[in-house]
Scaffold this active site. Sequence first.
Site, PDB file in Angstrom:
ATOM      1  N   SER A 135      44.542 -25.824  20.805  1.00 29.19           N
ATOM      2  CA  SER A 135      44.386 -24.684  19.915  1.00 29.19           C
ATOM      3  C   SER A 135      44.140 -23.429  20.750  1.00 29.19           C
ATOM      4  O   SER A 135      44.967 -23.058  21.568  1.00 29.19           O
ATOM      5  CB  SER A 135      43.273 -24.960  18.909  1.00 29.19           C
ATOM      6  OG  SER A 135      43.336 -24.093  17.823  1.00 29.19           O
TER       7      SER A 135
ATOM      8  N   ASP B  31      51.009 -27.496  10.541  1.00 23.55           N
ATOM      9  CA  ASP B  31      49.811 -26.816  11.022  1.00 23.55           C
ATOM     10  C   ASP B  31      49.775 -25.403  10.443  1.00 23.55           C
ATOM     11  O   ASP B  31      50.731 -24.640  10.578  1.00 23.55           O
ATOM     12  CB  ASP B  31      49.832 -26.761  12.550  1.00 23.55           C
ATOM     13  CG  ASP B  31      48.508 -26.348  13.159  1.00 23.55           C
ATOM     14  OD1 ASP B  31      47.687 -25.732  12.453  1.00 23.55           O
ATOM     15  OD2 ASP B  31      48.303 -26.628  14.349  1.00 23.55           O
TER      16      ASP B  31
ATOM     17  N   HIS C  49      46.858 -29.336  11.715  1.00 24.47           N
ATOM     18  CA  HIS C  49      46.246 -28.846  12.953  1.00 24.47           C
ATOM     19  C   HIS C  49      45.523 -29.954  13.712  1.00 24.47           C
ATOM     20  O   HIS C  49      45.479 -29.955  14.930  1.00 24.47           O
ATOM     21  CB  HIS C  49      45.265 -27.720  12.618  1.00 24.47           C
ATOM     22  CG  HIS C  49      44.806 -26.941  13.815  1.00 24.47           C
ATOM     23  ND1 HIS C  49      45.669 -26.221  14.605  1.00 24.47           N
ATOM     24  CD2 HIS C  49      43.576 -26.779  14.360  1.00 24.47           C
ATOM     25  CE1 HIS C  49      44.984 -25.632  15.579  1.00 24.47           C
ATOM     26  NE2 HIS C  49      43.716 -25.966  15.453  1.00 24.47           N
TER      27      HIS C  49
END
Length: 727
Positions: A579, A666, A698
Site C-alpha cells: 500500500s 481494490d 485491498h
Amino acid sequence: MDAAPCGRLSAAPTTVGTVSDHASSLPAAPLAPTADARPIVRSHHGDDVEDRYEWFRAKEDAAVVAHLEAENAYTASRTAHLDHLRTRIFDEIKGRTLETDLSVPTRRGQWWYYGRTVEGKQYGIQCRAPLASTDDWTPPELSPDVAVEGEQVLLDGNVEAEGHEFFSLGSFEVSNDGTRMLYGVDVAGDERYTVRVRDLVTGEQLADEIPDTFAGASFSPDGRFIVYTTVDDAWRPDTVWLHELGTPVADDVTLFHEPDEKYWVGAGFTRSDRYLVIGLGSSITSEEWLVDADDLRSEPRVVWPRTEGVEYDSEHAVVDGEDVLYIVHNQGALDFEMVRVTASDPQGARETVIAHEPGQRLLGLSTFRDWGVVAYRRAGLARIGLLDYATGAVEEIAFDEPLYAVGGGGNPEWAPPVLRLGYGSFVTPGTVYDYDIVSRQLHLRKQQPVLGGYDPADYAQARVWATAQDGTQIPISLVWKRAFGDAGAAPRPLHLYGYGSYEHSIEPGFSVPRLSELDRGVIFAVAHVRGGGEMGRQWYEDGKLLNKRNTFTDFVDCALHLIDHGYTTASQMVAEGGSAGGLLMGAVANLAPELFAGVLADVPFVDALTTILDPSLPLTVIEWDEWGDPLHNADVYAYMKSYSPYENVRHDVEYPRILAVTSLNDTRVLYVEPAKWVARLREVGADAMLKCEMVAGHGGVSGRYNAWRERAFELAWLLDVLGVADA
C-alpha cells in the site's frame, strides 16, 4: 492506501544457498506482455506529462482485462519452477497451524462469545454459549474435541460464502439483550457491505436488509435501531443513518452528513451505552458529536468544534456520580495530552489528567466503570497502563521482552473485574491474558498453538539503529533463527520490510508464515522509517508532506547499515512493502536499485501523483493532508513528481527483480497503478512481474487457505530471489 502490512511463515532448518549470479539459473523467460501505448497529456502548473498507459484505468474495457490476464499468465509461467517450493511453504504454514481450534471466550451479557475454525474450512464460525454463573469472569477452557454445553452457532462464514469467490465480514454484532444479530457481507472486495439481521431466538432471517453500507454497523443499546454509515462516490464514509428494525430502509433517518470531502465519518456507542459518538476525521483534524443513546433522533451536539490541525478523541466515564469526558488531544501538545471535562459542558473548564510529555506519544484511552486503560508509545514500543480516576495516576503493565506488541481487546463489558489483553513478539506467539484489576496479576488464557515443535528459544530478536543522512537514528527490528548464527556475524539473506506513512507503527508481532523464511536462514528486519509512528508524533511529521523523502532515504540508510555492519549484502537482500509501503518500494527501487536483489510490492501506491491530482478518484481529497495538494499547489506538485515511482522510472540503472501484487476490486490503491508501473519498468528492461487477483480487494484474497497460498507464492518468489536453497 492505509493498509496494514502483510504477515509471513514456517519449515525445518535447511541450508542457506550462496548467491552468485542466480539469475543465470532461472528458466528461459517467456515473452512479457506488451501493451499498446495510447499517450495522453496531463497538464498542471505549466508542466506537460505524457502518460502512455493511463488507458489501463478503464476497468470495464475488454482490452484492459485481457492485458491483466496476460500479465497473470506471464507471471504464472515465469514462476512455474517454484511450484514445488510454493507447495512446500503452504504445507509448512498449514502444518504449523492448529486448523481446528477455538478462540478465548469473551463475556458479554449472559453469554460467552468465541470463534471456531475447522480443518478444511476457509472461514471462521462465530459461536456463543451461556454463562454458568453471572459471577463467573473466568472464561471456560474450550477444546475442539469436547462439545460445548448450550453452544449456539451464530454465523458460519463458510455457509455465507457459498457460491462466492470472495467473502468478507465488515460488521458483526449481537444486540445487548442477546436476541438479534446483525452482519455485513462483501462478496466482491470493494468494501461495500450488505447488512442483514437474524433473530437468534427463532433463527429467522428478518426482512431488514441494508445494501451498500460501510463497515462498522451497530445496534442501539435497546436493540430497536441499527446505526450505519454509507459512502459517497469517492468511497468516503460521509453519512450516518438510523434504521428502525421492521421499517423500510427507504424510511431511514439521516443522523449526520459531512459535506467536506476531507473528512471521514464513523459512529459507535460508548462502552457505557450512554452516548452515540459520531466521529469525523482527516489526517490532521478531528471532531466528535454526541447523541443521547436513549433519544437517537435528538440533535447531535459537538464536543469540541473542529480546529485545523487539532485531533482529539473522547471517552465517557462517570466519576463521583457525574458524567465526564476524558479527551486525548494534541492542541499545543505534539505528543498529545489528556484532559477531563464535564459531558454537559465539554467546551468548558478542562482538568489536565495526563500532561504532555515530549517523546511519549499518548495514543488513547478506553474507559470502564471504575478505571481506564491508557495506551501510549515510548522508546518505539507500545505500552499500556491503568488509569486511576481519582488520582490520575497511570500504572504501567510491564513485560519482559525487549521487543513486543500489546493492546487491549475483547472488553465489551462496562464493569469487568479483569482486563483482556493481547500480547506477542517476533518470537512469542499471540497470547491472550486476563489482567486482574485487584491482584494486578496476569492470567494466561491461551497462547497461539504452533505445531511441529516450535520453541521460541530457537529464535532471537533485537533492535539496532541506523544513522540517517541527517544524523537521525532510525530503529531496525530484527528476528532470526539462532541455529544459523548470530545476526551480523556473517552476511545472510535478509528480508527488509517497511511502511512509513499515516503514523502507522509496524509492531514486532509473531507470524507463522515468517518461520518459513527464518528456518531457511533468512533474517527478517523491519525498518521503522519516518512517516510511521514508532518514535512519536514528530517521527510522523518528519515523513509526510514536503518531508516525505525522509521515508525513502531512511529505508535506504537502513539497508546500507545492514550491509555495512555485516548482516547481509546487496545481492542477498529483498525489500517488501504494501500500500503506502508499496510507494516506499517504488521510490527506493528508483533511488538505490543497486542495494536490493528484489522488491516485493503489495497493492503498491506507485502512481501517487496521478491519483492525488484527481479529486474524483476514491479517497483522493482525504489524502491531501498526508501527501499535499498537487492540484492547487505547484510546490507540492513538483515535490511529488520528484519521487512518485511511476514518474521516475530510470533508464540508466539496472533494477532488481520486481514483483507487484494487486487486486482488481481494490478501492484504496487501484489496480491501475501497479499495472502502469510494471509496463513502464519493462520499457527500461526491468525484470518486473504483475500478479492481479481478479476477485479481491485491498487486503487480497479471502479465506485462510487462499491467504496462505497467496503468501506462499510471495515467499517462494522472495526465497528464489535470495538464492536460498530448499532441501
